[in-house]
Design a protein around this motif. Structure first.
Motif, PDB file in Angstrom:
ATOM      1  N   ASP A 160      16.289 -40.400 -11.467  1.00  0.00           N
ATOM      2  CA  ASP A 160      16.126 -39.344 -10.456  1.00  0.00           C
ATOM      3  C   ASP A 160      15.103 -39.767  -9.410  1.00  0.00           C
ATOM      4  O   ASP A 160      15.288 -39.530  -8.206  1.00  0.00           O
TER       5      ASP A 160
ATOM      6  N   LEU B 117      16.694 -42.053  -6.977  1.00  0.00           N
ATOM      7  CA  LEU B 117      17.578 -41.337  -6.063  1.00  0.00           C
ATOM      8  C   LEU B 117      16.784 -40.663  -4.947  1.00  0.00           C
ATOM      9  O   LEU B 117      17.154 -40.734  -3.762  1.00  0.00           O
TER      10      LEU B 117
ATOM     11  N   TYR C 283      21.240 -49.302  -2.432  1.00  0.00           N
ATOM     12  CA  TYR C 283      20.935 -48.664  -3.711  1.00  0.00           C
ATOM     13  C   TYR C 283      22.168 -48.459  -4.585  1.00  0.00           C
ATOM     14  O   TYR C 283      22.046 -48.108  -5.755  1.00  0.00           O
TER      15      TYR C 283
ATOM     16  N   TYR D  20      24.614 -46.143  -3.878  1.00  0.00           N
ATOM     17  CA  TYR D  20      25.019 -44.740  -3.874  1.00  0.00           C
ATOM     18  C   TYR D  20      26.146 -44.509  -2.867  1.00  0.00           C
ATOM     19  O   TYR D  20      26.099 -45.042  -1.750  1.00  0.00           O
TER      20      TYR D  20
ATOM     21  N   ALA E 232      24.320 -39.203  -7.078  1.00  0.00           N
ATOM     22  CA  ALA E 232      24.142 -40.492  -7.744  1.00  0.00           C
ATOM     23  C   ALA E 232      25.437 -41.273  -7.903  1.00  0.00           C
ATOM     24  O   ALA E 232      25.458 -42.496  -7.739  1.00  0.00           O
TER      25      ALA E 232
ATOM     26  N   SER F  85      26.689 -35.221 -11.128  1.00  0.00           N
ATOM     27  CA  SER F  85      25.554 -36.140 -11.016  1.00  0.00           C
ATOM     28  C   SER F  85      24.480 -35.541 -10.119  1.00  0.00           C
ATOM     29  O   SER F  85      24.742 -34.704  -9.258  1.00  0.00           O
TER      30      SER F  85
ATOM     31  N   CYS G 150      21.373 -35.025  -7.365  1.00  0.00           N
ATOM     32  CA  CYS G 150      21.383 -35.204  -5.914  1.00  0.00           C
ATOM     33  C   CYS G 150      19.959 -35.193  -5.362  1.00  0.00           C
ATOM     34  O   CYS G 150      19.043 -34.637  -5.972  1.00  0.00           O
TER      35      CYS G 150
END
Length: 255
Positions: free
Chosen positions: A125, A128, A163, A165, A212, A232, A234
């Motif tokens: 997390d 993210l 990343y 994503y 994610a 997932s 956010c």
């Protein structure tokens, strides 16, 4: 129609932006285990009342929502990310909370969002959230005269790609000024050198957000809260930024 603001008008937007930044800092400080989302809504509502500001969300009724929105701040938890409707929910350890606030003061708007991890952060997390913040910084760095909206969009998607994503293209940033949403639209994915050319006086709400593991979203039965389609988590990061003759001016900069 895209409207450019004068330096004096941007200064008035900066006043609003400072207030938005301060209130979001207060939400961040209060987001602890056991705190109810409705307590955070009440805190924001009281701050707005004391300042004599006007919430851009109260009575907000766009075509995609089940309006009118009857709260002053959007609060989204975990797999929720946009238009989170405050409700009776107690924050838990490890929750990912996004607060998105837009108000007007003396007729000028500012809009900003911050994602906070409550209590003990999960490393995934935290990664993210960091990606969303880095994407915002990269987008702001290219918000200069002579560049294009596409340069902002490409900067965001490049960070997401680095990343790993995916990027949703349904919801993104926007112009801002007298109202919360103005032209132009600022997608979170695009091609550099394309789109509207940036000029001094343009004010934009730039808002990268990522889920994610998906670029698809669903809407809750409340008609407002938007979540990742696969559950997932956010993260969402947003500033109101003005294009100037020199450096980009972040109107919602938090201490």
């Amino acid at each position: 129609m895209v409207e450019l603001k004068s330096p004096a008008e941007l200064e008035r937007m900066r006043v609003t932006g400072r207030f938005v930044a301060d209130v979001l800092a207060g939400v961040h400080a209060r987001a602890a285990v056991g705190v109810n989302l409705l307590e955070l809504e009440e805190y924001v509502r009281e701050r707005i009342r004391e300042r004599g500001a006007v919430s851009c969300y109260w009575d907000y009724a766009p075509s995609f929502g089940r309006g009118p929105f009857r709260n002053t701040v959007c609060l989204a938890v975990n797999d929720a990310v946009l238009h989170g409707l405050p409700h009776d929910y107690m924050l838990r350890d490890g929750d990912v909370l996004t607060a998105d606030l837009a108000v007007t003061i003396d007729g000028w708007a500012a809009d900003s969002a911050v994602t906070t991890i409550v209590g003990t952060p999960d490393p995934a997390d935290a990664r993210l959230v960091r990606a969303a913040e880095e994407a915002l910084a990269a987008a702001i760095a290219v918000a200069r005269p002579g560049n294009h909206i596409g340069d902002i969009s490409a900067a965001i998607s490049a960070v997401a790609r680095a990343y790993g994503y995916p990027v949703n293209t349904e919801f993104g940033g926007h112009g801002i000024g007298r109202t919360m949403h103005e032209d132009p639209h600022v997608a979170n994915h695009g091609r550099a050198g394309r789109g509207f050319r940036l000029r001094p006086g343009l004010a934009l709400a730039i808002e990268p957000w990522f889920a994610a593991t998906t670029d698809k979203v669903v809407t809750d039965p409340d008609g407002w809260t938007i979540r990742s389609a696969d559950g997932s988590r956010c993260a969402h990061s947003e500033h109101t930024v003005a294009i100037t003759d020199d450096e980009p001016m972040i109107l919602t900069l938090r201490d």
